[in-house]
Design an enzyme around this catalytic site. Sequence first.
Site, PDB file in Angstrom:
ATOM      1  CG  HIS A  67      -2.177  -0.780   1.002  1.00 51.65           C
ATOM      2  ND1 HIS A  67      -3.370  -0.208   0.636  1.00 51.65           N
ATOM      3  CD2 HIS A  67      -2.399  -2.101   1.064  1.00 51.65           C
ATOM      4  CE1 HIS A  67      -4.270  -1.151   0.479  1.00 51.65           C
ATOM      5  NE2 HIS A  67      -3.709  -2.312   0.738  1.00 51.65           N
ATOM      6  N   PRO A  68       0.435   2.272  -0.706  1.00 52.89           N
ATOM      7  CG  PRO A  68      -0.824   3.819  -1.931  1.00 52.89           C
ATOM      8  CD  PRO A  68      -0.779   2.365  -1.515  1.00 52.89           C
ATOM      9  CD  GLU A  86     -10.863   6.900  -9.901  1.00 53.59           C
ATOM     10  OE1 GLU A  86     -11.538   6.002  -9.327  1.00 53.59           O
ATOM     11  OE2 GLU A  86     -10.750   6.979 -11.135  1.00 53.59           O
ATOM     12  CD  GLU A  87      -9.694   3.570  -3.202  1.00 55.28           C
ATOM     13  OE1 GLU A  87     -10.372   2.644  -3.673  1.00 55.28           O
ATOM     14  OE2 GLU A  87      -8.547   3.403  -2.732  1.00 55.28           O
ATOM     15  CD  GLN A  88      -3.564   8.711  -1.191  1.00 56.82           C
ATOM     16  OE1 GLN A  88      -2.998   9.787  -1.074  1.00 56.82           O
ATOM     17  NE2 GLN A  88      -2.913   7.548  -1.204  1.00 56.82           N
TER      18      GLN A  88
END
Length: 174
Positions: A67-68, A86-88
């Site tokens: 994960h980033p 998109e989530e961030q």
Amino acid sequence: MDIGSVNYLPYEDFVDVFGNVVEKCPLITAAVWSRRPFSSLADLEASINDFIDALSESGKEGILRVHPDLTGRDLQSGTLTRESREEQVQAGLDTLTTAEVSRMARLNTEYKDHFGFPFVICARMNNKATILRQLEERLRNERTIERACAIDEVKKICHLRLQGLVVPETSNKL
């Protein structure tokens, strides 16, 4: 796509479509493909979750390590997966102030140094203030508790990503 279409996908197409429902872990969907046919979206999700649950603790940490970092170099350099970006953005992590970016970077480093994997949270279910608060609070967890918490967050992310790919079953009963 409905669950019937999912069940008819050839292996390569299945992995192409679902390969990132667990961030950068196409091996999970590759393994789950053989469990077809799925009776529903919930059945597909349960198969993925069962696979994750059956992993050793080091295997689970492997899922977490890919994960980033939130607002980290991948976001800044534009190398996040489309889904993560998109989530961030949806959580407002692209609008952090300079002070918030510094705080997030410091907390991410502390977290990674403490646990050995990056902080994972379902960004779509949170906003930037909640994410920063959770990052700070979860730093106090014991390693085994935090690993379980992070895996639960992976499952939430997977759930939402699956919902974006598979049309849920509708009841036509009158």
